[in-house]
Design a protein around this motif. Structure first.
Motif, mmCIF file in Angstrom:
data_model
loop_
_atom_site.group_PDB
_atom_site.id
_atom_site.type_symbol
_atom_site.label_atom_id
_atom_site.label_comp_id
_atom_site.label_asym_id
_atom_site.label_seq_id
_atom_site.Cartn_x
_atom_site.Cartn_y
_atom_site.Cartn_z
ATOM 1 N N ARG A 160 0.550 -1.087 -0.004
ATOM 2 C CA ARG A 160 -0.244 -0.116 0.099
ATOM 3 C C ARG A 160 0.763 1.287 -0.031
ATOM 4 O O ARG A 160 0.544 2.265 -0.800
ATOM 5 N N THR A 184 -4.234 -4.896 -5.892
ATOM 6 C CA THR A 184 -4.938 -3.823 -5.021
ATOM 7 C C THR A 184 -6.435 -4.150 -4.896
ATOM 8 O O THR A 184 -6.904 -4.039 -3.593
ATOM 9 N N LEU A 185 -7.138 -4.828 -5.620
ATOM 10 C CA LEU A 185 -8.588 -5.290 -5.331
ATOM 11 C C LEU A 185 -8.485 -6.180 -4.342
ATOM 12 O O LEU A 185 -9.219 -6.209 -3.223
ATOM 13 N N ALA A 214 -0.995 -3.863 -15.663
ATOM 14 C CA ALA A 214 -2.339 -3.585 -15.101
ATOM 15 C C ALA A 214 -3.000 -4.498 -14.554
ATOM 16 O O ALA A 214 -3.527 -4.383 -13.616
ATOM 17 N N ALA A 215 -3.333 -5.779 -15.204
ATOM 18 C CA ALA A 215 -4.179 -6.788 -14.799
ATOM 19 C C ALA A 215 -3.540 -7.243 -13.434
ATOM 20 O O ALA A 215 -4.392 -7.449 -12.308
ATOM 21 N N ASN A 223 1.908 2.120 -3.471
ATOM 22 C CA ASN A 223 0.852 3.138 -3.976
ATOM 23 C C ASN A 223 0.611 4.297 -3.419
ATOM 24 O O ASN A 223 -0.237 4.871 -4.294
ATOM 25 N N ASP A 255 -7.768 -4.373 -1.116
ATOM 26 C CA ASP A 255 -8.902 -3.635 -0.452
ATOM 27 C C ASP A 255 -9.974 -4.401 -0.179
ATOM 28 O O ASP A 255 -11.023 -3.833 0.235
ATOM 29 N N GLY A 256 -10.044 -5.758 0.109
ATOM 30 C CA GLY A 256 -10.717 -6.473 0.248
ATOM 31 C C GLY A 256 -11.988 -6.758 -0.630
ATOM 32 O O GLY A 256 -13.233 -6.885 -0.085
ATOM 33 N N ARG A 257 -12.016 -6.262 -1.722
ATOM 34 C CA ARG A 257 -13.039 -6.092 -2.689
ATOM 35 C C ARG A 257 -13.430 -7.543 -3.401
ATOM 36 O O ARG A 257 -14.052 -7.631 -4.229
ATOM 37 N N LEU A 258 -12.625 -8.507 -3.070
ATOM 38 C CA LEU A 258 -12.753 -9.859 -3.798
ATOM 39 C C LEU A 258 -13.078 -11.061 -2.932
ATOM 40 O O LEU A 258 -13.750 -12.042 -3.258
ATOM 41 N N HIS A 313 -1.422 -5.999 -11.230
ATOM 42 C CA HIS A 313 -1.379 -4.767 -10.162
ATOM 43 C C HIS A 313 -2.850 -4.549 -9.666
ATOM 44 O O HIS A 313 -3.240 -4.475 -8.606
ATOM 45 N N GLY A 314 -3.785 -4.541 -10.773
ATOM 46 C CA GLY A 314 -5.292 -4.484 -10.493
ATOM 47 C C GLY A 314 -5.611 -5.392 -9.544
ATOM 48 O O GLY A 314 -6.387 -5.260 -8.452
ATOM 49 N N LEU A 315 -5.401 -6.625 -9.913
ATOM 50 C CA LEU A 315 -5.725 -7.755 -8.751
ATOM 51 C C LEU A 315 -5.280 -7.698 -7.527
ATOM 52 O O LEU A 315 -6.094 -7.900 -6.645
#
Lengths: 201, 201
Positions: free
Chosen positions: B104, B166-167, B159-160, B107, B170-173, B162-164
């Motif tokens: 984190r 961070t998601l 991007a894919a 980022n 952030d507990g979004r998955l 890194h996005g995975l």
DNA sequence: CGGCAGATCTTGACAGTGAAAAGATACGGG
DNA sequence: CCCGTATCTTTTCACTGTCAAGATCTGCCG
């Protein structure tokens, strides 16, 4: 509940959230201090505590509002464009570039998420993911997309787009601050690669 | 410069950075306060100002150290695995899950990047991107990858991944905090989709 | 119409933070 | 040996989030 700002009462809480969002947009997240927000509304520094338990609680309210705005933007784009078009992906990245502070706030949600208790059954993937999965399903029925589990397809797409947006906002792809046209170009490039795949066919 | 902790002098600055990183890992970024770091080293709360202009300056130093750690991890993985394997991608995501605070921090770099002035010629994409692009080039020469501009391929892949990461962070998955095995599974899923592409062949 | 209970807002205080200024201390080169 | 300078400490300031206690207004019940 009353429409007009009443004099002494009025809809504080709502006013606080609005002022906080304006402060965020205007001066960045560091400037969003409880006292500054209260000052902007013209109320004493302790007044917010009668509407929000915490500073974190205010931030949760801000986050909800932001999530709503993004969802609305995306859903209009989703209904207006075919499921095989990169419009949704581009719209996501462009929105992030146009609302950098709001987008960052969405991603910092983990830091004030003691209260947020989303329904424990399903994870808080939020609106973007649902839209993507619908789009994937429709695209599969139309014969556009590979017939993997649509959830896998949607996750890859979301990760790529979300990653691109965060990389852009962190200034890791451009020299200066990223422009909308750069964002659009890169989003199209990423979606193209994502569509055809990395591997030689 | 001297090796052992000298008594009055010693290598403060280094000790401060180390203590700050330990504090970060142990109690989160909120706990990393200049005074707490000074306290941990056993020095007065104003001492850090003789080695760092700012709190931001300390954070920049921390970031550099973290970037080094990640780069080392990734480079060993890169040399030990073929360019067509998903190992690099998996390693990136797994590192993020295993060092959430450090990841984190990387980022959040944009928030204390007034001093960081990377060489203005090329953007600060950092080490991960370079590794990926090398990998793409080698993979192309071996006939694995499509012969687009390797920069486009690398960007999509980064991007894919890194996005995975961070998601996930952030507990979004996931419902609870993400586990390493979940991370590994999702990373493999994303790289597979990324490899074959979204579109029906 | 009167007044009271409760919501709403203010005032004042406290500990903790980043930061600057000014004084103390020890190291190393002349 | 001795002093300049880098290093560290003390003191102070404005600002933050938070709490407790007092003031003020609102709507409601009689």
């Amino acid at each position: 509940m009353t429409e007009r700002d009443r004099y002494h009462h009025g809809d504080l809480r709502g006013a606080l959230v609005d002022a906080a969002l304006e402060l965020l947009e205007a001066e960045g997240s560091e400037a969003v201090t409880l006292r500054a927000v209260a000052r902007a509304v013209g109320v004493s520094h302790a007044a917010p505590y009668h509407h929000f338990e915490d500073k974190a609680s205010l931030e949760v309210a801000m986050t909800k509002q932001i999530r709503l705005d993004l969802a609305q933007t995306l859903s209009t784009v989703a209904t207006a464009s075919g499921s095989d078009s990169p419009d949704l992906a581009v719209a996501y990245v462009v929105w992030a570039i146009e609302h950098p502070q709001r987008f960052r706030m969405l991603n910092r949600a983990h830091s004030f998420v003691d209260n947020v208790t989303t329904t424990p059954a399903q994870p808080a993937r939020g609106f973007a993911f649902d839209l993507l999965m619908d789009s994937m399903r429709v695209g599969q029925e139309s014969g556009y997309f590979a017939d993997n589990d649509p959830q896998d397809l949607a996750l890859a797409a979301w990760a790529a787009v979300h990653g691109l947006a965060t990389l852009l906002l962190d200034g890791r792809l451009t020299d200066g601050p990223p422009t909308v046209s750069e964002a659009r170009r890169l989003a199209l490039s990423v979606t193209r690669v994502l569509g055809y795949g990395l591997l030689r066919r």
